[in-house]
Design an enzyme around this catalytic site. Structure first.
Site, PDB file in Angstrom:
ATOM      1  N   LEU A   1       0.597  -1.396   0.136  1.00  0.00           N
ATOM      2  CA  LEU A   1      -0.106  -0.122   0.016  1.00  0.00           C
ATOM      3  C   LEU A   1       0.804   1.421   0.073  1.00  0.00           C
ATOM      4  O   LEU A   1       0.212   2.467  -0.103  1.00  0.00           O
ATOM      5  CB  LEU A   1      -0.962   0.061   1.287  1.00  0.00           C
ATOM      6  CG  LEU A   1      -2.083  -0.817   1.120  1.00  0.00           C
ATOM      7  CD1 LEU A   1      -2.991  -0.731   2.682  1.00  0.00           C
ATOM      8  CD2 LEU A   1      -3.179  -0.703   0.183  1.00  0.00           C
ATOM      9  N   ARG A   2       1.995   1.093   0.412  1.00  0.00           N
ATOM     10  CA  ARG A   2       2.944   2.219   0.412  1.00  0.00           C
ATOM     11  C   ARG A   2       3.135   2.990  -0.848  1.00  0.00           C
ATOM     12  O   ARG A   2       2.613   4.367  -0.866  1.00  0.00           O
ATOM     13  CB  ARG A   2       4.536   2.184   0.696  1.00  0.00           C
ATOM     14  CG  ARG A   2       5.270   3.271   1.022  1.00  0.00           C
ATOM     15  CD  ARG A   2       6.699   2.894   1.579  1.00  0.00           C
ATOM     16  NE  ARG A   2       7.324   4.090   2.131  1.00  0.00           N
ATOM     17  CZ  ARG A   2       7.970   5.158   1.444  1.00  0.00           C
ATOM     18  NH1 ARG A   2       7.638   5.205   0.082  1.00  0.00           N
ATOM     19  NH2 ARG A   2       8.285   6.007   1.876  1.00  0.00           N
ATOM     20  N   ARG A   3       2.922   2.453  -2.028  1.00  0.00           N
ATOM     21  CA  ARG A   3       3.129   3.246  -3.385  1.00  0.00           C
ATOM     22  C   ARG A   3       1.934   4.036  -3.651  1.00  0.00           C
ATOM     23  O   ARG A   3       2.048   5.276  -3.763  1.00  0.00           O
ATOM     24  CB  ARG A   3       3.550   2.338  -4.430  1.00  0.00           C
ATOM     25  CG  ARG A   3       3.701   3.173  -5.733  1.00  0.00           C
ATOM     26  CD  ARG A   3       4.051   2.101  -6.933  1.00  0.00           C
ATOM     27  NE  ARG A   3       4.183   3.024  -8.031  1.00  0.00           N
ATOM     28  CZ  ARG A   3       5.432   3.250  -8.916  1.00  0.00           C
ATOM     29  NH1 ARG A   3       6.445   2.825  -8.274  1.00  0.00           N
ATOM     30  NH2 ARG A   3       5.407   3.971  -9.708  1.00  0.00           N
TER      31      ARG A   3
END
Length: 141
Positions: A97-99
């Site tokens: 989910l970071r991107r």
């Protein structure tokens, strides 16, 4: 002999109870409004950064193989049995989910409750306990 920066690990691990609590509160009172959407994004982002920071400190301190990505941080720690193997898929989903959160934030749907919020508080708390047990196992009290 290993040099594990327990002070920095502890600072990060101490964030987990608050992150888990906020996630539970957001889920319990979700109202589809922007403020809660942004709070959800921040809680998810903090969870990602906390897990990857802790993982990186463990990799560096215990001289594990170098990580090439956020997912690799999780996989290396899983291989070293820092946490139970059943946490691995959830933690991998979390770091993926970071991107979207950090680089593609303009496409993130802030007014929808993310399904991971239902399981992450317990997973983060298990991660916290597991890391602490791993440190005791490898380094002693």
């Amino acid at each position: 002999m290993y040099y594990v920066n327990r002070e920095q690990l502890e600072l990060r691990l101490q964030c987990i109870p608050s992150i888990a609590q906020v996630m539970r509160e957001i889920q319990a009172s979700w109202d589809h409004k922007m403020v809660q959407g942004l709070a959800q994004e921040r809680a998810l982002h903090l969870a990602i950064e906390t897990v990857t920071d802790v993982g990186s400190y463990l990799i560096d301190g215990f001289i594990m193989r170098d990580a090439s990505s956020y997912e690799d941080i999780i996989e290396i720690n899983a291989q070293e049995q820092v946490f139970p193997k059943e946490l691995t898929p959830v933690l991998l989903d979390l770091v993926r989910l970071r991107r979207p959160l950090v680089q593609e934030y303009f496409q993130w749907t802030s007014r929808e409750l993310h399904p991971m919020l239902a399981i992450l508080p317990d997973v983060l708390e298990q991660f916290d306990v597991s890391v602490r047990q791993y440190l005791v196992q490898e380094l002693g009290a």
